[in-house]
Design an enzyme around this catalytic site. Structure first.
Site, PDB file in Angstrom:
ATOM      1  N   PHE A   1      36.558  38.170  37.209  1.00 15.36           N
ATOM      2  CA  PHE A   1      36.066  36.988  37.521  1.00 15.36           C
ATOM      3  C   PHE A   1      37.396  36.331  38.391  1.00 15.36           C
ATOM      4  CE2 PHE A   1      38.449  33.863  35.212  1.00 15.36           C
ATOM      5  CZ  PHE A   1      39.308  34.784  34.301  1.00 15.36           C
ATOM      6  N   LYS A   2      38.465  36.841  38.377  1.00 16.46           N
ATOM      7  CA  LYS A   2      39.564  36.518  38.963  1.00 16.46           C
ATOM      8  C   LYS A   2      39.607  36.493  40.561  1.00 16.46           C
ATOM      9  CE  LYS A   2      42.984  36.696  35.048  1.00 16.46           C
ATOM     10  NZ  LYS A   2      42.178  37.395  34.217  1.00 16.46           N
ATOM     11  N   ASP A   3      38.858  37.374  40.848  1.00 17.10           N
ATOM     12  CA  ASP A   3      38.506  37.372  42.444  1.00 17.10           C
ATOM     13  C   ASP A   3      37.793  36.088  42.863  1.00 17.10           C
ATOM     14  OD1 ASP A   3      39.222  40.138  42.963  1.00 17.10           O
ATOM     15  OD2 ASP A   3      37.254  40.708  42.210  1.00 17.10           O
TER      16      ASP A   3
ATOM     17  N   LEU B   1      40.601  33.620  43.290  1.00 18.72           N
ATOM     18  CA  LEU B   1      41.627  34.062  44.220  1.00 18.72           C
ATOM     19  C   LEU B   1      41.173  34.269  45.726  1.00 18.72           C
ATOM     20  CD1 LEU B   1      43.708  35.800  41.514  1.00 18.72           C
ATOM     21  CD2 LEU B   1      44.738  34.182  42.982  1.00 18.72           C
TER      22      LEU B   1
END
Ligand SMILES: *Cc1c(COP(=O)(O)O)cnc(C)c1O
Length: 464
Positions: A111-113, A116
């Protein structure tokens, strides 16, 4: 929008300065001066928007004064164009009234995509306007590093330095970073633990000369822009699960409390959120805090959910700020005590406010494996162990069949193949676009856990 520090002793900044800064100079974290409201009469219509269009509506008030919403829209469209699912963030049924919000269709499978990809574009835009370059510096236990590298590779405005603990992250996680050979990307494998990496990063940020000369910028969830980008998928999922006509509950696996806090931000904007269930592993500082009102420091133990092996969740300070009715001095006092005595407590009335929205549960490795196995047996789905913590926590606090429950799926199962195979007997496969990952050439620099060595390495390659 103007931003204030949670400790009340730092300059008030606009969005572009908050984006480029690390923690506030008083040690606090930046938060918006007030919560913008979602327009209740327009929400129905928002359900028809694409993901980048919806994000633009949700996020526009936060960047007001720094970026026009047309520019934000252009950056958002570009940020998510390369994601590997037509809907970007699909909401799929899991069981009766239960849903999984799949946030693993970005380039690095976590989910960090989702945050970011946008933050990378925003940084590039703001820096280009100022005719400046920045040195992005971060520590990673696995997923933040690869998402940041993917978002910032080949961007002319930044040099990226990501520290990871040498030999202590999974091969898939390491290769997602070290096989990116763009000239502006520097992988530093530190001979130490994740905490050592984090301490090195903090020490460099805390050194005013270093911060200034190198133009340091942060990409972990102390950066407000990450939280802001994440509020969008709460609104997106809630609209698909029946909001604004119904309340929706969310279950969120938690490490640094950034993702769950973004859900709180969405609720603070007026999204009808019935409950936010926080799931932890054995490093359950945040769950204990929600249950008892006390946060205390304990040693970090490794688990099958390494991205959540954190005892002191940085973003809790942002929640404390609201719980203390935005009294920065009170937060500064609480955090000072925490630093000195290793413990902080909130009074009962303030905890009652926190518990109106939050519930918490924690699982040991056995229970996490059992949750991965149960999802496969009962639902025919392979889920990653972090997601499994969310699913189990959500079920433990189910508010009733009338309230849809959305669990935030934070990683693709193939990102943690050993744990998934151990629990189900089935080895999840990497998607096509990553299938040659294990064969690609790697590049990294192994450095000792030594501030002087790390600093001089960074200085010799940093953005001027
Ligand atoms: C980072 C991460 C988490 C924890 O998210 P926070 O925002 O730190 O609470 C959970 N699951 C996965 C897969 C992650 O990469």
């Amino acid at each position: 929008m103007r931003y204030v520090s949670t400790r009340g002793g730092a300059p008030v900044l606009g969005f572009d300065d908050v984006l480029l800064s690390g923690p506030a100079v008083d040690g606090g974290l930046y938060v918006p001066e007030s919560w913008p409201r979602l327009p209740p009469h327009e929400l129905d219509g928002w359900a028809k928007l694409t993901y980048p269009e919806l994000l633009t509506r949700v996020v526009a008030p936060y960047v007001d004064g720094a970026l026009a919403s047309s520019e934000l829209g252009r950056l958002a469209a570009a940020a998510y164009a390369g994601f590997h699912h037509a809907e970007v963030a699909p909401l799929v049924p899991l069981g009766e009234g239960e849903w999984l919000l799949e946030l693993f269709w970005g380039p690095t499978l976590s989910f960090k995509d989702y945050a970011l990809a946008l933050v990378g574009r925003l940084l590039d835009e703001v820096l280009a306007r100022r005719g400046r370059r920045a040195t992005v510096l971060g520590a990673t236990s696995g997923d933040t590093g690869s998402a940041a590298i993917e978002a910032l590779r080949d961007r002319p405005s930044v040099e990226v330095f990501i520290l990871h603990p040498h030999g202590r992250i999974s091969e898939v996680q390491r290769r997602q970073m070290t096989t990116v050979t763009s000239a502006n990307v520097h992988n530093l494998a530190i001979e130490g633990t994740f905490d050592d990496c984090q301490d090195l990063v903090k020490a460099l940020f805390a050194d005013a000369a270093c911060r200034e000369e190198l133009g340091l910028a942060a990409v972990n969830s102390i950066n407000w822009a990450r939280i802001m980008a994440q509020t969008a998928y709460y609104v997106w999922a809630a609209l698909r699960a029946g909001a604004p006509r119904r309340q929706v509950a969310f279950a969120v696996p938690t490490g640094n409390f950034g993702n769950a806090y973004a859900g709180y931000a969405a609720a603070s904007m007026g999204l009808p959120v019935a409950r936010l269930v926080v799931g932890s592993n054995r490093n359950h500082g945040i769950s204990r805090f929600i249950e008892t009102g006390t946060l205390s420091i304990e040693e970090v133990v490794p688990t099958v959910t390494p991205a959540m092996d954190i005892q002191v969740p940085s973003n809790l300070e942002r929640l404390l700020f609201d719980a203390c009715e935005r009294d920065g001095q009170e937060v500064a006092r609480l955090m000072g005590r925490f630093r000195e005595e290793g413990e902080l407590s909130l009074p009962a009335e303030q905890m009652a406010t926190v518990r109106r929205l939050f519930s918490a549960t924690w699982l040991d490795d056995g229970a996490i494996r059992a949750a991965v196995a149960a999802a496969y047996r009962e639902l025919g789905r392979l889920i990653d162990p972090h997601t499994a913590v969310g699913v189990a926590a959500g079920r433990a606090h189910r508010t009733g069949a009338g309230v849809p429950l959305v669990t935030v799926a934070t990683a693709h199962p193939a990102k943690f193949p050993d744990a998934v195979e151990g629990a189900t007997g089935v080895r999840p496969e990497l998607p096509d676009w990553l299938s040659d990952l294990l064969a690609r050439e790697e590049r990294m620099e192994v450095l000792p856990n030594d501030r002087t060595v790390v600093e001089s390495f960074i200085r010799s390659r940093a953005a001027a």
